[in-house]
Design a protein around this motif. Structure first.
Motif, PDB file in Angstrom:
ATOM      1  N   UNK A 102      22.590  37.764  60.438  1.00 62.97           N
ATOM      2  CA  UNK A 102      23.932  37.608  60.992  1.00 62.97           C
ATOM      3  C   UNK A 102      24.116  36.192  61.535  1.00 62.97           C
ATOM      4  N   UNK A 103      23.066  35.631  62.148  1.00 64.40           N
ATOM      5  CA  UNK A 103      23.118  34.253  62.645  1.00 64.40           C
ATOM      6  C   UNK A 103      23.295  33.276  61.484  1.00 64.40           C
ATOM      7  N   UNK A 104      22.635  33.548  60.365  1.00 68.92           N
ATOM      8  CA  UNK A 104      22.792  32.689  59.185  1.00 68.92           C
ATOM      9  C   UNK A 104      24.235  32.722  58.688  1.00 68.92           C
ATOM     10  N   UNK A 105      24.823  33.893  58.626  1.00 70.16           N
ATOM     11  CA  UNK A 105      26.229  34.007  58.215  1.00 70.16           C
ATOM     12  C   UNK A 105      27.111  33.230  59.187  1.00 70.16           C
ATOM     13  N   UNK A 106      26.840  33.388  60.472  1.00 69.54           N
ATOM     14  CA  UNK A 106      27.592  32.684  61.510  1.00 69.54           C
ATOM     15  C   UNK A 106      27.513  31.171  61.314  1.00 69.54           C
TER      16      UNK A 106
END
Length: 153
Positions: A102-106
């Motif tokens: 999710x952090x990567x998507x963010x």
């Protein structure tokens, strides 16, 4: 004078965002969770992060002061707000919640927005767009670090 006032406002907002993000990190890079991860060989030493973000936010605030002096639209305000939320929330998502995907998507969304600033929103500010280069470069590095951790842990 208006540009100077806006730049000072953005300095306060951007460094405030960094402070909030830092507060949300749950010891961040010093946490047991993070230090036990397999990190990319190109991960910079910890002190580099503070130097980089200081330079980035100074340059970004100068850019935003000029942008909002020349083109203070609801579209630009909305894009700035989204950028701010993505930037601050990454710390919480990655370091506090350990949601690496999710952090990567963010961070991919954040990086995309900064590239939008550079390529789409900078026509009103001419050469000021080059002040975005440190932010763009750092986000590419940070994205690669986040991706490495996702793939190797």
């Amino acid at each position: 004078m208006k540009q100077l006032k806006l730049m000072l406002l953005f300095l306060a907002v951007n460094f405030g965002g960094l402070a909030i993000g830092s507060w949300l990190m749950n010891n961040g890079p010093l946490s047991n969770w993070y230090t036990n991860l397999q990190q990319a060989p190109w991960t910079p030493p910890g002190f580099v992060f503070g130097i980089a973000w200081t330079l980035i936010m100074i340059c970004f605030s100068i850019y935003l002061g000029k942008l909002f002096t020349e083109d203070n639209t609801s579209k630009n305000r909305t894009i700035f707000l989204i950028q701010f939320v993505l930037n601050v929330s990454w710390n919480f998502i990655f370091f506090n919640q350990h949601l690496v995907l999710f952090a990567l998507i963010n961070i991919l969304l954040l990086t995309s927005l900064i590239f939008v600033y550079f390529f789409k929103l900078s026509s009103a500010v001419n050469n000021y767009k080059y002040l975005l280069l440190p932010y763009m470069l750092w986000l590419c590095i940070a994205t690669s670090l986040n991706l490495y951790i996702l793939v190797h842990n």
